[in-house]
Design a protein around this motif. Structure first.
Motif, PDB file in Angstrom:
ATOM      1  N   UNK A 173       0.800  -1.223   0.000  1.00 51.16           N
ATOM      2  CA  UNK A 173       0.000   0.000   0.000  1.00 51.16           C
ATOM      3  C   UNK A 173       0.834   1.275   0.000  1.00 51.16           C
ATOM      4  N   UNK A 174       2.123   1.149   0.352  1.00 54.88           N
ATOM      5  CA  UNK A 174       3.003   2.316   0.269  1.00 54.88           C
ATOM      6  C   UNK A 174       3.233   2.729  -1.178  1.00 54.88           C
ATOM      7  N   UNK A 175       3.166   1.749  -2.076  1.00 58.72           N
ATOM      8  CA  UNK A 175       3.294   2.014  -3.506  1.00 58.72           C
ATOM      9  C   UNK A 175       1.901   2.359  -4.016  1.00 58.72           C
ATOM     10  N   UNK A 176       1.832   3.275  -4.931  1.00 55.41           N
ATOM     11  CA  UNK A 176       0.532   3.697  -5.457  1.00 55.41           C
ATOM     12  C   UNK A 176       0.076   2.723  -6.544  1.00 55.41           C
ATOM     13  N   UNK A 177      -0.384   1.508  -6.114  1.00 54.94           N
ATOM     14  CA  UNK A 177      -0.865   0.520  -7.077  1.00 54.94           C
ATOM     15  C   UNK A 177      -2.201   0.963  -7.662  1.00 54.94           C
ATOM     16  N   UNK A 178      -2.405   0.647  -8.907  1.00 51.63           N
ATOM     17  CA  UNK A 178      -3.661   0.981  -9.569  1.00 51.63           C
ATOM     18  C   UNK A 178      -4.782   0.083  -9.047  1.00 51.63           C
ATOM     19  N   UNK A 179      -6.007   0.498  -9.315  1.00 50.87           N
ATOM     20  CA  UNK A 179      -7.167  -0.317  -8.944  1.00 50.87           C
ATOM     21  C   UNK A 179      -7.105  -1.665  -9.664  1.00 50.87           C
ATOM     22  N   UNK A 180      -6.635  -1.636 -10.887  1.00 51.81           N
ATOM     23  CA  UNK A 180      -6.494  -2.872 -11.667  1.00 51.81           C
ATOM     24  C   UNK A 180      -5.496  -3.822 -11.005  1.00 51.81           C
ATOM     25  N   UNK A 181      -4.399  -3.278 -10.499  1.00 56.48           N
ATOM     26  CA  UNK A 181      -3.389  -4.112  -9.829  1.00 56.48           C
ATOM     27  C   UNK A 181      -3.966  -4.741  -8.566  1.00 56.48           C
TER      28      UNK A 181
END
Length: 111
Positions: A88-96
């Motif tokens: 969650x520290x990384x800005x993962x996309x909704x798709x990811x």
């Protein structure tokens, strides 16, 4: 005297049915997942056998390593561990985030 007939149409939308049905499928799926201890997950810590924990769910991401946009190394560093904060520290996309479901194999045993 004429009795007025009431029509109750609780289900007006096919989308509602589809969403409700999908929720039931997911509920059954999650309820039937295998539980793994933190020690069991920890044994899967190589690039040939790579499991991670996110939000108390266990994912076998072995087949995803080469597809990860940042490369396999970043995932391998967390193999066998709870990587929730790192994820969650990384800005993962909704798709990811949705793609995680493709690799879900179980839940973390809490006790």
């Amino acid at each position: 005297f004429k009795v007025r007939e009431k029509k109750y149409n609780f289900i007006k939308n096919d989308d509602f049915l589809k969403k409700n049905n999908m929720m039931m499928i997911l509920k059954n799926y999650y309820c039937n997942l295998k539980e793994y201890s933190i020690n069991e997950v920890g044994k899967h810590c190589t690039e040939d056998d790579c499991w991670i924990i996110i939000d108390d769910k266990v994912y076998d991401v072995t087949n995803f390593l080469d597809d990860h946009p940042a490369g396999p190394e970043i995932i391998i560093e967390g193999a066998g561990l709870d990587v929730t904060d790192d994820f969650y520290d990384v800005d993962h996309s909704e798709e990811a985030i949705e793609q995680l479901n493709d690799y879900l194999i179980g839940t973390l045993k809490t006790k």
